[in-house]
Design an enzyme around this catalytic site. Sequence first.
Site, mmCIF file in Angstrom:
data_model
loop_
_atom_site.group_PDB
_atom_site.id
_atom_site.type_symbol
_atom_site.label_atom_id
_atom_site.label_comp_id
_atom_site.label_asym_id
_atom_site.label_seq_id
_atom_site.Cartn_x
_atom_site.Cartn_y
_atom_site.Cartn_z
ATOM 1 N N HIS A 1 24.652 -4.639 -5.045
ATOM 2 C CA HIS A 1 23.746 -5.829 -5.057
ATOM 3 C C HIS A 1 23.673 -6.562 -3.688
ATOM 4 C CE1 HIS A 1 27.616 -7.977 -5.449
ATOM 5 N NE2 HIS A 1 27.129 -9.109 -5.151
ATOM 6 N N HIS B 1 21.106 -10.169 -0.038
ATOM 7 C CA HIS B 1 21.620 -10.214 -1.503
ATOM 8 C C HIS B 1 20.800 -10.003 -2.495
ATOM 9 C CE1 HIS B 1 23.670 -11.985 -5.029
ATOM 10 N NE2 HIS B 1 24.929 -11.773 -4.355
#
Length: 148
Positions: A56, A71
């Site tokens: 992620h 992110h």
Amino acid sequence: MIINSPLKGKLEPLESLEDGVFSAKIMGDGVVVMPQESIVRAPMAGKLVTVFPTGHAYGIEAKDGTKVLIHIGIDSVNLNGEGFDVKVKQGKKVKQGDPLVEVNFAGIKDQIPSIGVIMIVTADSERKIVGKTETGATNIDKCVIETA
């Protein structure tokens, strides 16, 4: 330094996230891309200083000291890698446009508060933002942040 969008989508300002961390620019300033494709790419050339095992988040440092964090989503770490097919390894060098991860956005969108792809120039970067585009359509060949 020119920093391109990490994927095709719609640019939005960080404040639109209302997450309390990225929107408050605690970690740095940048943009959010609401994705229209599944491959998230390197927005610039550099070294992958961080590749989270969950897929992620990615940290890239350029030769000039610019540090960028990508992110994917809010609270996406809680998915424990579900929906993320990582294409790179920490410590390796990437060129602008190299695939970092393929994300099943349709599969994860109902499990997290946002699937926005957040890209910030981190607060500890040696370079600072001198210009950025915060709204509108974008693609991987479009500059969205410029540092000096």
